[in-house]
Structures are given as C-alpha cells and as structure tokens.
Design a protein around this motif. Structure first.
Motif, PDB file in Angstrom:
ATOM      1  N   ASP A 229     -43.691  75.640 -54.267  1.00 39.71           N
ATOM      2  CA  ASP A 229     -44.004  74.224 -54.082  1.00 39.71           C
ATOM      3  C   ASP A 229     -43.751  73.465 -55.388  1.00 39.71           C
ATOM      4  O   ASP A 229     -44.546  73.549 -56.330  1.00 39.71           O
ATOM      5  CB  ASP A 229     -45.463  74.071 -53.637  1.00 39.71           C
ATOM      6  CG  ASP A 229     -45.808  72.632 -53.294  1.00 39.71           C
ATOM      7  OD1 ASP A 229     -44.900  71.781 -53.303  1.00 39.71           O
ATOM      8  OD2 ASP A 229     -46.995  72.348 -53.013  1.00 39.71           O
TER       9      ASP A 229
ATOM     10  N   VAL B 103     -43.914  70.316 -55.992  1.00 38.41           N
ATOM     11  CA  VAL B 103     -44.877  69.230 -56.238  1.00 38.41           C
ATOM     12  C   VAL B 103     -46.086  69.758 -56.994  1.00 38.41           C
ATOM     13  O   VAL B 103     -46.536  69.154 -57.976  1.00 38.41           O
ATOM     14  CB  VAL B 103     -45.305  68.574 -54.914  1.00 38.41           C
ATOM     15  CG1 VAL B 103     -46.378  67.530 -55.167  1.00 38.41           C
ATOM     16  CG2 VAL B 103     -44.115  67.938 -54.217  1.00 38.41           C
ATOM     17  N   PHE B 104     -46.614  70.908 -56.556  1.00 38.38           N
ATOM     18  CA  PHE B 104     -47.809  71.442 -57.203  1.00 38.38           C
ATOM     19  C   PHE B 104     -47.523  71.830 -58.644  1.00 38.38           C
ATOM     20  O   PHE B 104     -48.314  71.523 -59.550  1.00 38.38           O
ATOM     21  CB  PHE B 104     -48.332  72.653 -56.424  1.00 38.38           C
ATOM     22  CG  PHE B 104     -49.541  73.285 -57.055  1.00 38.38           C
ATOM     23  CD1 PHE B 104     -50.768  72.651 -57.016  1.00 38.38           C
ATOM     24  CD2 PHE B 104     -49.449  74.519 -57.699  1.00 38.38           C
ATOM     25  CE1 PHE B 104     -51.889  73.224 -57.600  1.00 38.38           C
ATOM     26  CE2 PHE B 104     -50.557  75.098 -58.285  1.00 38.38           C
ATOM     27  CZ  PHE B 104     -51.783  74.451 -58.237  1.00 38.38           C
TER      28      PHE B 104
ATOM     29  N   SER C  82     -47.220  68.893 -60.786  1.00 38.51           N
ATOM     30  CA  SER C  82     -48.546  68.354 -61.090  1.00 38.51           C
ATOM     31  C   SER C  82     -49.225  69.152 -62.200  1.00 38.51           C
ATOM     32  O   SER C  82     -49.943  68.576 -63.027  1.00 38.51           O
ATOM     33  CB  SER C  82     -49.414  68.358 -59.828  1.00 38.51           C
ATOM     34  OG  SER C  82     -49.830  69.667 -59.480  1.00 38.51           O
TER      35      SER C  82
ATOM     36  N   GLY D 203     -49.756  59.206 -57.584  1.00 42.84           N
ATOM     37  CA  GLY D 203     -48.857  60.313 -57.892  1.00 42.84           C
ATOM     38  C   GLY D 203     -47.421  59.914 -58.109  1.00 42.84           C
ATOM     39  O   GLY D 203     -46.605  60.739 -58.536  1.00 42.84           O
TER      40      GLY D 203
ATOM     41  N   TYR E  16     -42.970  62.145 -57.833  1.00 40.53           N
ATOM     42  CA  TYR E  16     -44.115  62.965 -58.187  1.00 40.53           C
ATOM     43  C   TYR E  16     -44.299  63.016 -59.697  1.00 40.53           C
ATOM     44  O   TYR E  16     -44.860  63.971 -60.236  1.00 40.53           O
ATOM     45  CB  TYR E  16     -43.951  64.383 -57.630  1.00 40.53           C
ATOM     46  CG  TYR E  16     -43.839  64.410 -56.129  1.00 40.53           C
ATOM     47  CD1 TYR E  16     -44.955  64.198 -55.338  1.00 40.53           C
ATOM     48  CD2 TYR E  16     -42.618  64.616 -55.507  1.00 40.53           C
ATOM     49  CE1 TYR E  16     -44.862  64.200 -53.951  1.00 40.53           C
ATOM     50  CE2 TYR E  16     -42.507  64.622 -54.120  1.00 40.53           C
ATOM     51  CZ  TYR E  16     -43.635  64.417 -53.356  1.00 40.53           C
ATOM     52  OH  TYR E  16     -43.541  64.420 -51.991  1.00 40.53           O
TER      53      TYR E  16
ATOM     54  N   MET F 119     -48.039  62.948 -60.442  1.00 38.40           N
ATOM     55  CA  MET F 119     -48.882  63.774 -59.587  1.00 38.40           C
ATOM     56  C   MET F 119     -49.706  64.748 -60.439  1.00 38.40           C
ATOM     57  O   MET F 119     -49.220  65.293 -61.431  1.00 38.40           O
ATOM     58  CB  MET F 119     -48.026  64.564 -58.596  1.00 38.40           C
ATOM     59  CG  MET F 119     -48.812  65.436 -57.643  1.00 38.40           C
ATOM     60  SD  MET F 119     -49.900  64.495 -56.556  1.00 38.40           S
ATOM     61  CE  MET F 119     -48.682  63.634 -55.538  1.00 38.40           C
TER      62      MET F 119
ATOM     63  N   PRO G  35     -52.905  68.019 -60.143  1.00 33.48           N
ATOM     64  CA  PRO G  35     -53.354  69.027 -59.165  1.00 33.48           C
ATOM     65  C   PRO G  35     -54.447  68.542 -58.230  1.00 33.48           C
ATOM     66  O   PRO G  35     -54.425  68.863 -57.034  1.00 33.48           O
ATOM     67  CB  PRO G  35     -53.844  70.172 -60.059  1.00 33.48           C
ATOM     68  CG  PRO G  35     -53.049  70.038 -61.309  1.00 33.48           C
ATOM     69  CD  PRO G  35     -52.880  68.562 -61.507  1.00 33.48           C
TER      70      PRO G  35
ATOM     71  N   ALA H  96     -52.803  66.491 -55.650  1.00 31.14           N
ATOM     72  CA  ALA H  96     -51.967  67.346 -54.803  1.00 31.14           C
ATOM     73  C   ALA H  96     -52.826  68.127 -53.809  1.00 31.14           C
ATOM     74  O   ALA H  96     -52.457  68.270 -52.633  1.00 31.14           O
ATOM     75  CB  ALA H  96     -51.155  68.304 -55.681  1.00 31.14           C
TER      76      ALA H  96
ATOM     77  N   ASN I 280     -54.026  65.665 -51.104  1.00 29.60           N
ATOM     78  CA  ASN I 280     -52.966  65.340 -50.145  1.00 29.60           C
ATOM     79  C   ASN I 280     -52.674  66.508 -49.218  1.00 29.60           C
ATOM     80  O   ASN I 280     -52.431  66.316 -48.019  1.00 29.60           O
ATOM     81  CB  ASN I 280     -51.693  64.932 -50.893  1.00 29.60           C
ATOM     82  CG  ASN I 280     -51.816  63.590 -51.570  1.00 29.60           C
ATOM     83  OD1 ASN I 280     -52.648  62.764 -51.198  1.00 29.60           O
ATOM     84  ND2 ASN I 280     -50.998  63.354 -52.583  1.00 29.60           N
ATOM     85  N   GLU I 281     -52.679  67.711 -49.764  1.00 29.52           N
ATOM     86  CA  GLU I 281     -52.396  68.890 -48.945  1.00 29.52           C
ATOM     87  C   GLU I 281     -53.443  69.065 -47.853  1.00 29.52           C
ATOM     88  O   GLU I 281     -53.125  69.441 -46.720  1.00 29.52           O
ATOM     89  CB  GLU I 281     -52.340  70.137 -49.834  1.00 29.52           C
ATOM     90  CG  GLU I 281     -51.870  71.393 -49.140  1.00 29.52           C
ATOM     91  CD  GLU I 281     -50.407  71.376 -48.777  1.00 29.52           C
ATOM     92  OE1 GLU I 281     -49.974  72.284 -48.049  1.00 29.52           O
ATOM     93  OE2 GLU I 281     -49.680  70.450 -49.204  1.00 29.52           O
TER      94      GLU I 281
END
Length: 291
Positions: free
Chosen positions: A60, A62-63, A66, A237, A241, A244, A246, A249, A252-253
């Motif tokens: 991932d 995005v994570f 972040s 974020g 991103y 962004m 954690p 994130a 949002n998840e």
C-alpha cells in the motif's frame, strides 16, 4: 505488615488498573485479532484471513507515504518545535516586566481547538486572497507567493509549520518552569568567573534542563507522530497523498473504505512503531541521567 501494605496498595490501584485494562489493553488486543480478519464494519461475519491484511499493507503506497510524511512531522516537531519553545522560554525568563503577558501570548495557540486552528490557517494560507500571499505582495515579495496547501512541494512543510505553532505552548511552559528551578547561585558563580552567555547556557542551563528536555522531546515527538486533526482540516491528506499521515490513513481505511481488518493491521504496525520509539527515547533518557 509488608504484605498487608502491598494488598492495600493494590486495592487502591485496582480501579485505575481496571479502567486501563477495559479502555486500553482490551481494545488493543481486539485490534490485533481484527487485523487477521476481514470485516466491513456491519456484517455479522468476520472471516479469518491470516496475514492477508498485512500483505495488502506491504504494497500500500498510501500507507508507507504517510509513514514517511509523519517522520518529517516528527523531525520538524522535535527540532523546530523544541528549539522555538526553548528560545521563547529563555527570552521570557530573562525579562522582569511583561513576563505574564508574554507567557500568555506564547501559550495561547495551545488553548485553541484543532478545528479553529485549521480554519484559521486555511484562511491565512489560501492561494488567492490569503493573508500570507497578500503580505508577501505588499512588501514586494510577490515572487514568493505559493499555493501553500495545494502545491505538493510546499504543502507538507506548511502543515508542519502550523503544527509547530499549535503545539509550542506546552513545551514553552515546561521549559520556563525548568529554567525557574535552576539555582541562581550557579549563574552568580559563573559570572564571577567571567563566563559569557553562551558558556553559561552550555555548562549550566542546558545540563540543568536535561530532565525537562527529555520529557518535552518525547511528548512533542509523540504528538507529531500522532497528528490527525490538523491535517484532516487543512488538507485531508492532499494534494494527492503528499500530506497523508498514518492516523488519517487508518481513519480512511476504516470509515471510508470500510476495510476494518486492514485498518486494524495499520494500527498495529503504527502502534508498534510508536512503542519502539518510546522505548528508545526512554532508554536514551536513562542513559543520559546515569552519565
């Protein structure tokens, strides 16, 4: 007698230990278990998926972006935040008139809510008619105007600057309290020896502030790494991103993508990183206190 005293002590601690277990340890264990399951937040079934959530997070982008961003927040909060707080405390401690006024002004940002700070700086950093860009134009520095919260190149430093402004008050008060506890006799003796201001700071002030510095550093670092509301209100974020973090994130998840299992896995990874960081910081603090 000793056994009885210990039993009485544990009886007094029992309510607090029970609350910690109910609201801290139990949710943590539930999060670990949920990280191995697939759950959308509403279904009755939460099938066991093993390490699939962790495999998903490993890829991932995005994570992990972040995590890099929050590391930047941690460095800025640790260096700039503590440095500014210490500088303000030294300045206020050195004056006799107006100390109460400056103490109030410097601590004022910390009493504001996250939403108020976010809306305030959204107005100040607006790309067109924002106050910051208007001031730059007014003083002939129009070439420095930026889309502060919309440009990927400057959005992260801009949000970090807001964080520092919002959180420096707490460190300022602790540093000021520490400075007022430094024995005046040490400064008087150093002045008789002909030392300058830098030598007095290096050999008296800084060593005397070591315990306070360790506490402020740990709290500031943890606050920076757990930043959420400031980012959510200012940029959510974005852009892309680039800001962004954690906590956002994970939010949002879970509450946008409805993937509670992977959100729990993110929480476990991020929580483990925070615990490791705290242990390292406390170990460094213990080493410094013994040296």
């Amino acid at each position: 007698m000793t056994v009885r005293r210990n039993v009485i002590g544990w009886l007094f601690l029992a309510p607090a230990v029970g609350l910690i277990g109910l609201f801290t340890i139990t949710p943590f264990i539930q999060a670990i278990l949920l990280s191995f399951q697939s759950w959308d937040g509403v279904s009755a079934d939460a099938p066991w998926v093993g390490l699939e959530n962790y495999a998903f997070i490993a890829g991932d982008r995005v994570f992990w972006a972040s995590m890099r961003n929050v590391l930047f927040f941690g460095i800025v909060g640790f260096v700039a935040g503590n440095g500014i707080a210490l500088g303000m405390a030294l300045a206020v401690n050195s004056i006799t008139r107006g100390r109460t006024l400056f103490r109030t002004v410097f601590y004022l940002p910390g009493v504001l809510s996250v939403v108020v700070v976010g809306l305030l700086f959204s107005f100040l950093l607006a790309p067109g008619a924002g106050v910051v860009n208007r001031l730059l134009q007014a003083v002939g520095l129009g070439g420095l105007q930026q889309n502060w919260l919309g440009d990927p190149a400057v959005a992260l430093p801009a949000v970090a600057a807001v964080f520092v402004w919002f959180h420096w008050g707490f460190g300022f008060l602790l540093f000021l309290a520490g400075l007022q506890d430094v024995p005046k006799e040490l400064y008087e003796a150093a002045a008789l020896d002909g030392t300058n201001a830098w030598q007095r700071f290096r050999h008296i002030t800084w060593p005397q502030l070591a315990p306070v510095t360790s506490i402020v550093s740990l709290l500031t670092l943890l606050a920076a790494l757990q930043i959420f509301g400031t980012v959510q209100v200012l940029t959510n974020g974005g852009p892309g991103y680039h800001t962004m973090v954690p906590t956002l994130a994970i939010f949002n998840e879970a509450f946008v993508n409805w993937r509670y299992g992977s959100a729990a896995a993110m929480s476990v990874i991020f929580g483990g990183a925070l615990v490791l960081l705290s242990v390292v910081q406390l170990a460094i603090t213990g080493w410094r206190s013994r040296s």
